[in-house]
Design a protein around this motif. Structure first.
Motif, PDB file in Angstrom:
ATOM      1  N   ASN A  30     104.700 100.563  70.748  1.00 34.25           N
ATOM      2  CA  ASN A  30     103.683  99.655  70.151  1.00 34.25           C
ATOM      3  C   ASN A  30     103.789  98.236  70.626  1.00 34.25           C
ATOM      4  O   ASN A  30     103.823  97.518  69.614  1.00 34.25           O
ATOM      5  CB  ASN A  30     103.863 100.024  68.647  1.00 34.25           C
ATOM      6  CG  ASN A  30     102.647  99.559  67.872  1.00 34.25           C
ATOM      7  OD1 ASN A  30     101.623  98.981  68.433  1.00 34.25           O
ATOM      8  ND2 ASN A  30     102.763  99.277  66.412  1.00 34.25           N
ATOM      9  N   PHE A  31     103.979  97.905  71.609  1.00 36.15           N
ATOM     10  CA  PHE A  31     103.713  96.724  72.354  1.00 36.15           C
ATOM     11  C   PHE A  31     105.243  95.898  71.877  1.00 36.15           C
ATOM     12  O   PHE A  31     104.951  94.448  72.037  1.00 36.15           O
ATOM     13  CB  PHE A  31     102.460  96.100  71.916  1.00 36.15           C
ATOM     14  CG  PHE A  31     101.565  96.876  72.135  1.00 36.15           C
ATOM     15  CD1 PHE A  31     100.814  96.623  73.763  1.00 36.15           C
ATOM     16  CD2 PHE A  31     100.777  97.721  71.509  1.00 36.15           C
ATOM     17  CE1 PHE A  31      99.974  97.121  74.213  1.00 36.15           C
ATOM     18  CE2 PHE A  31      99.709  98.409  72.055  1.00 36.15           C
ATOM     19  CZ  PHE A  31      99.200  98.052  73.317  1.00 36.15           C
ATOM     20  N   LYS A 174      97.632  90.946  70.625  1.00 32.48           N
ATOM     21  CA  LYS A 174      97.924  92.080  69.546  1.00 32.48           C
ATOM     22  C   LYS A 174      98.042  91.013  68.163  1.00 32.48           C
ATOM     23  O   LYS A 174      98.183  91.946  67.200  1.00 32.48           O
ATOM     24  CB  LYS A 174      99.267  92.841  69.825  1.00 32.48           C
ATOM     25  CG  LYS A 174      98.974  93.490  71.024  1.00 32.48           C
ATOM     26  CD  LYS A 174      98.125  94.585  71.146  1.00 32.48           C
ATOM     27  CE  LYS A 174      98.174  95.582  69.831  1.00 32.48           C
ATOM     28  NZ  LYS A 174      97.148  96.733  69.789  1.00 32.48           N
ATOM     29  N   GLY A 203     102.705 100.862  75.494  1.00 35.07           N
ATOM     30  CA  GLY A 203     101.568 100.901  74.471  1.00 35.07           C
ATOM     31  C   GLY A 203     102.216 101.787  73.149  1.00 35.07           C
ATOM     32  O   GLY A 203     102.976 101.773  72.488  1.00 35.07           O
ATOM     33  N   ILE A 204     100.937 102.548  72.929  1.00 35.71           N
ATOM     34  CA  ILE A 204     101.277 103.588  71.745  1.00 35.71           C
ATOM     35  C   ILE A 204     101.210 104.993  72.127  1.00 35.71           C
ATOM     36  O   ILE A 204     100.284 105.527  73.034  1.00 35.71           O
ATOM     37  CB  ILE A 204     100.156 103.303  70.669  1.00 35.71           C
ATOM     38  CG1 ILE A 204      99.994 102.050  70.076  1.00 35.71           C
ATOM     39  CG2 ILE A 204     100.429 104.536  69.430  1.00 35.71           C
ATOM     40  CD1 ILE A 204      98.939 101.378  69.186  1.00 35.71           C
ATOM     41  N   ASP A 216      97.951 106.719  73.495  1.00 37.77           N
ATOM     42  CA  ASP A 216      96.611 106.438  72.869  1.00 37.77           C
ATOM     43  C   ASP A 216      95.987 105.497  73.836  1.00 37.77           C
ATOM     44  O   ASP A 216      96.386 104.427  74.478  1.00 37.77           O
ATOM     45  CB  ASP A 216      96.899 105.195  71.782  1.00 37.77           C
ATOM     46  CG  ASP A 216      95.564 104.720  71.216  1.00 37.77           C
ATOM     47  OD1 ASP A 216      94.974 105.551  70.471  1.00 37.77           O
ATOM     48  OD2 ASP A 216      95.177 103.584  71.251  1.00 37.77           O
ATOM     49  N   LYS A 218      93.202 103.555  73.829  1.00 41.33           N
ATOM     50  CA  LYS A 218      93.030 102.183  73.734  1.00 41.33           C
ATOM     51  C   LYS A 218      94.075 101.222  74.070  1.00 41.33           C
ATOM     52  O   LYS A 218      94.078 100.060  74.193  1.00 41.33           O
ATOM     53  CB  LYS A 218      92.607 102.258  71.993  1.00 41.33           C
ATOM     54  CG  LYS A 218      92.615 100.586  71.579  1.00 41.33           C
ATOM     55  CD  LYS A 218      91.290  99.858  71.860  1.00 41.33           C
ATOM     56  CE  LYS A 218      90.925  98.553  71.133  1.00 41.33           C
ATOM     57  NZ  LYS A 218      91.970  97.825  71.117  1.00 41.33           N
ATOM     58  N   SER A 219      95.233 101.793  73.683  1.00 44.11           N
ATOM     59  CA  SER A 219      96.471 100.811  73.876  1.00 44.11           C
ATOM     60  C   SER A 219      96.617 100.605  75.178  1.00 44.11           C
ATOM     61  O   SER A 219      97.293  99.470  75.724  1.00 44.11           O
ATOM     62  CB  SER A 219      97.771 101.523  73.406  1.00 44.11           C
ATOM     63  OG  SER A 219      98.125 102.712  74.030  1.00 44.11           O
ATOM     64  N   ASP A 222      94.578  97.509  76.030  1.00 43.65           N
ATOM     65  CA  ASP A 222      95.217  96.478  75.282  1.00 43.65           C
ATOM     66  C   ASP A 222      96.215  95.859  76.454  1.00 43.65           C
ATOM     67  O   ASP A 222      96.435  94.904  76.557  1.00 43.65           O
ATOM     68  CB  ASP A 222      95.839  96.611  73.895  1.00 43.65           C
ATOM     69  CG  ASP A 222      94.676  96.862  72.885  1.00 43.65           C
ATOM     70  OD1 ASP A 222      93.439  96.348  73.072  1.00 43.65           O
ATOM     71  OD2 ASP A 222      94.833  97.316  71.790  1.00 43.65           O
ATOM     72  N   LEU A 223      97.173  97.091  76.973  1.00 47.90           N
ATOM     73  CA  LEU A 223      98.125  96.642  77.791  1.00 47.90           C
ATOM     74  C   LEU A 223      97.399  95.849  78.827  1.00 47.90           C
ATOM     75  O   LEU A 223      97.940  95.096  79.597  1.00 47.90           O
ATOM     76  CB  LEU A 223      98.917  97.796  78.046  1.00 47.90           C
ATOM     77  CG  LEU A 223     100.256  97.450  78.703  1.00 47.90           C
ATOM     78  CD1 LEU A 223     101.240  96.987  77.866  1.00 47.90           C
ATOM     79  CD2 LEU A 223     100.720  99.146  79.006  1.00 47.90           C
TER      80      LEU A 223
END
Length: 234
Positions: A30-31, A174, A203-204, A216, A218-219, A222-223
């Motif tokens: 989770n980042f 984030k 990520g997740i 995930d 979407k993660s 984001d990454l």
């Protein structure tokens, strides 16, 4: 998943891939920004003794006993080590992965082998840790030690300018920055061995190496955004 011998290890050691800073997108959850990671030493031990009938063990020399006694000494040492109050497991650990001895239950084994998995946090270095393990063998006869593989621990100071810029990117995308530590080995060990600062991030997802491993999507986006933002800062 074969230790990166033909991947990052080859590029760092044979092709001089020596950047100022390395980011490994493999590790953590989770980042979290993982700026510390344990080192690893996989060690094989071989012991020799003398065979005898199981009913008269005093006439032989049990090779398995030698390794069992050595393992107990290592275990006692490792268990006496203490981790920090906020994370007691951030300490040296030991796992007995393989043990093989004997040909029959009624024969004292003249040969035995075991393989141990040691993990150690910084500031230990792999060679210093190996030397520490060899100290246990000084007064023992009939035992050989072989390092099968190793990995240096990772430690990157939070004040490192690249890490600080990366943390700014994580916070922007984030909304916060968190730090953590990795217990398993990553490709970061090859850069750490060369003194190159490293961080790991993920990520997740969960279930690593299992049949239900997942991430995930979407993660991952984001990454990507974090990486692009970081590149624009340097």
């Amino acid at each position: 998943e074969v230790g990166s011998k033909d991947g990052v290890e080859y590029w760092v050691k044979n092709k001089n891939l020596l950047p100022d800073f390395a980011i490994i997108p493999d590790g953590g959850f989770n980042f979290k920004i993982m700026n510390e990671g344990k080192g690893v030493l996989h060690v094989k031990y071989r012991a020799t003794g003398k065979s005898a009938h199981g009913s008269t063990p005093w006439e032989g020399e049990n090779a398995a006993d030698k390794l069992i006694d050595l393992y107990k000494e290592y275990k006692l040492w490792v268990d006496s080590e203490k981790g920090p109050p906020e994370e007691p497991t951030w300490k040296i650990t030991l796992s007995l992965g393989k043990f093989n001895a004997g040909k029959a239950v009624n024969i004292v084994p003249s040969e035995a082998e075991m393989e141990l998995d040691f993990r150690f946090p910084p500031p230990w270095r792999a060679k210093d840790f190996e030397n520490k393990l060899r100290e246990f063998l000084k007064d023992k006869k009939g035992i050989e030690m072989e390092v099968k593989s190793y990995g240096e621990p990772v430690y990157t100071d939070r004040e490192n300018p690249y890490l600080k810029k990366f943390a700014e990117s994580v916070k922007k995308i984030k909304g916060k920055e968190e730090y953590g530590r990795i217990y398993g080995a990553t490709d970061g060990r090859f850069f750490a061995e060369k003194g190159i600062p490293v961080l790991m991030i993920y990520g997740i997802g969960d279930g690593i190496h299992g049949k239900d491993e997942w991430v995930d999507l979407k993660s991952l986006y984001d990454l990507k955004e974090i990486f692009f933002d970081f590149l624009n800062r340097i």
